[in-house]
Design a protein around this motif. Structure first.
Motif, PDB file in Angstrom:
ATOM      1  N   ALA A 147      -7.647  11.821 -12.936  1.00  0.00           N
ATOM      2  CA  ALA A 147      -7.079  12.451 -11.395  1.00  0.00           C
ATOM      3  C   ALA A 147      -6.615  11.750 -10.703  1.00  0.00           C
ATOM      4  O   ALA A 147      -5.260  11.695  -9.947  1.00  0.00           O
ATOM      5  CB  ALA A 147      -8.420  12.792  -9.986  1.00  0.00           C
ATOM      6  N   LEU A 148      -6.614  10.405 -11.484  1.00  0.00           N
ATOM      7  CA  LEU A 148      -5.924   9.266 -10.279  1.00  0.00           C
ATOM      8  C   LEU A 148      -4.543   9.107 -11.013  1.00  0.00           C
ATOM      9  O   LEU A 148      -3.030   9.302 -10.164  1.00  0.00           O
ATOM     10  CB  LEU A 148      -6.194   8.209 -11.202  1.00  0.00           C
ATOM     11  CG  LEU A 148      -5.432   6.482 -10.727  1.00  0.00           C
ATOM     12  CD1 LEU A 148      -5.425   6.415  -9.297  1.00  0.00           C
ATOM     13  CD2 LEU A 148      -5.958   5.068 -11.117  1.00  0.00           C
ATOM     14  N   ASP A 149      -4.037  10.049 -12.476  1.00  0.00           N
ATOM     15  CA  ASP A 149      -2.430  10.465 -12.974  1.00  0.00           C
ATOM     16  C   ASP A 149      -1.519  11.227 -11.591  1.00  0.00           C
ATOM     17  O   ASP A 149      -0.475  10.956 -12.089  1.00  0.00           O
ATOM     18  CB  ASP A 149      -2.647  11.098 -14.404  1.00  0.00           C
ATOM     19  CG  ASP A 149      -3.252  10.456 -15.688  1.00  0.00           C
ATOM     20  OD1 ASP A 149      -2.568   8.740 -15.209  1.00  0.00           O
ATOM     21  OD2 ASP A 149      -4.277  10.331 -16.789  1.00  0.00           O
ATOM     22  N   ASN A 150      -2.233  11.282 -10.560  1.00  0.00           N
ATOM     23  CA  ASN A 150      -1.933  12.743  -9.871  1.00  0.00           C
ATOM     24  C   ASN A 150      -1.788  12.860  -8.327  1.00  0.00           C
ATOM     25  O   ASN A 150      -1.648  13.597  -8.345  1.00  0.00           O
ATOM     26  CB  ASN A 150      -2.270  13.988 -10.354  1.00  0.00           C
ATOM     27  CG  ASN A 150      -2.441  14.653 -11.259  1.00  0.00           C
ATOM     28  OD1 ASN A 150      -1.381  14.631 -12.641  1.00  0.00           O
ATOM     29  ND2 ASN A 150      -3.141  15.252 -12.028  1.00  0.00           N
ATOM     30  N   MET A 151      -2.110  10.949  -8.410  1.00  0.00           N
ATOM     31  CA  MET A 151      -2.130  10.499  -7.745  1.00  0.00           C
ATOM     32  C   MET A 151      -1.071   9.229  -6.841  1.00  0.00           C
ATOM     33  O   MET A 151      -1.081   9.163  -8.022  1.00  0.00           O
ATOM     34  CB  MET A 151      -3.637   9.680  -6.531  1.00  0.00           C
ATOM     35  CG  MET A 151      -4.839  10.835  -6.854  1.00  0.00           C
ATOM     36  SD  MET A 151      -6.371  10.041  -7.375  1.00  0.00           S
ATOM     37  CE  MET A 151      -7.095  11.089  -5.293  1.00  0.00           C
ATOM     38  N   THR A 152      -1.304  10.003  -5.553  1.00  0.00           N
ATOM     39  CA  THR A 152      -0.461   8.270  -5.123  1.00  0.00           C
ATOM     40  C   THR A 152      -1.106   7.309  -4.150  1.00  0.00           C
ATOM     41  O   THR A 152      -2.166   7.543  -4.074  1.00  0.00           O
ATOM     42  CB  THR A 152       1.046   8.848  -4.272  1.00  0.00           C
ATOM     43  OG1 THR A 152       0.678   9.468  -3.183  1.00  0.00           O
ATOM     44  CG2 THR A 152       1.771   9.729  -5.217  1.00  0.00           C
ATOM     45  N   GLU A 153      -0.540   6.031  -4.213  1.00  0.00           N
ATOM     46  CA  GLU A 153      -1.390   4.454  -4.035  1.00  0.00           C
ATOM     47  C   GLU A 153      -0.697   4.903  -1.870  1.00  0.00           C
ATOM     48  O   GLU A 153       0.202   6.097  -1.309  1.00  0.00           O
ATOM     49  CB  GLU A 153      -0.368   3.549  -4.207  1.00  0.00           C
ATOM     50  CG  GLU A 153      -0.955   2.883  -3.690  1.00  0.00           C
ATOM     51  CD  GLU A 153      -0.165   0.748  -3.806  1.00  0.00           C
ATOM     52  OE1 GLU A 153      -1.021   0.332  -3.784  1.00  0.00           O
ATOM     53  OE2 GLU A 153       0.554   1.496  -4.608  1.00  0.00           O
ATOM     54  N   THR A 154      -1.674   4.886  -0.843  1.00  0.00           N
ATOM     55  CA  THR A 154      -2.168   5.175   0.208  1.00  0.00           C
ATOM     56  C   THR A 154      -0.922   3.962   0.638  1.00  0.00           C
ATOM     57  O   THR A 154      -1.021   2.425   0.330  1.00  0.00           O
ATOM     58  CB  THR A 154      -3.100   5.323   0.576  1.00  0.00           C
ATOM     59  OG1 THR A 154      -4.077   4.160   0.165  1.00  0.00           O
ATOM     60  CG2 THR A 154      -4.214   6.801   0.231  1.00  0.00           C
ATOM     61  N   ARG A 155      -0.838   3.525   2.021  1.00  0.00           N
ATOM     62  CA  ARG A 155      -0.350   2.970   2.730  1.00  0.00           C
ATOM     63  C   ARG A 155      -1.697   2.452   3.371  1.00  0.00           C
ATOM     64  O   ARG A 155      -1.768   3.598   4.492  1.00  0.00           O
ATOM     65  CB  ARG A 155       1.173   3.086   3.339  1.00  0.00           C
ATOM     66  CG  ARG A 155       1.723   3.502   2.219  1.00  0.00           C
ATOM     67  CD  ARG A 155       2.799   2.050   1.346  1.00  0.00           C
ATOM     68  NE  ARG A 155       3.251   2.168   0.765  1.00  0.00           N
ATOM     69  CZ  ARG A 155       3.128   1.942  -1.187  1.00  0.00           C
ATOM     70  NH1 ARG A 155       2.258   1.404  -1.255  1.00  0.00           N
ATOM     71  NH2 ARG A 155       4.383   2.442  -1.755  1.00  0.00           N
ATOM     72  N   PRO A 156      -1.556   1.144   4.460  1.00  0.00           N
ATOM     73  CA  PRO A 156      -2.263   0.789   5.306  1.00  0.00           C
ATOM     74  C   PRO A 156      -1.537   1.103   6.865  1.00  0.00           C
ATOM     75  O   PRO A 156      -0.698   1.431   7.013  1.00  0.00           O
ATOM     76  CB  PRO A 156      -2.779  -0.991   5.233  1.00  0.00           C
ATOM     77  CG  PRO A 156      -1.460  -1.405   3.602  1.00  0.00           C
ATOM     78  CD  PRO A 156      -0.568   0.464   3.508  1.00  0.00           C
TER      79      PRO A 156
END
Length: 105
Positions: free
Chosen positions: A96-105
């Motif tokens: 799933a991580l392959d299609n995700m982006t990092e969140t920002r705090p």
């Protein structure tokens, strides 16, 4: 993936909200698994259009390189639409991580 509906709310708009929802569930899983270290959730995680991936594990991992989060640890997703927690294996989370982006705090 297995859903846990014990912690749900209407639309989850931030990773911080998702982390708050997931924390009690993650703490219970961590304690039951007897993983070493103190359970924590990182301030940033990953997201796609429908869910957040909670980044959690041992707080001490940065101070002790011998301490790590095992690959067989259950990973937690929180659905954005309703706050339902979905458990997944590390392999499913990696896919799933392959299609995700990092969140920002």
């Amino acid at each position: 993936m297995e859903q846990n509906e014990s912690a749900k709310m209407s639309h989850v708009t931030t990773y911080a909200q998702a982390a708050d929802i997931a924390r009690p569930h993650g703490e219970a899983l961590w304690a039951a698994s007897e993983h070493p270290g103190t359970y924590q959730i990182e301030p940033t995680g990953y997201e796609d259009a429908t869910k957040y991936l909670i980044v959690d594990g041992a707080a001490e991992v940065e101070q002790d390189p011998e301490l790590y989060t095992p690959m067989d640890k259950i990973c937690l997703f929180v659905l954005k639409a309703n706050g339902v927690i979905v458990e997944a294996t590390g392999l499913a989370a990696a896919e799933a991580l392959d299609n995700m982006t990092e969140t920002r705090p």
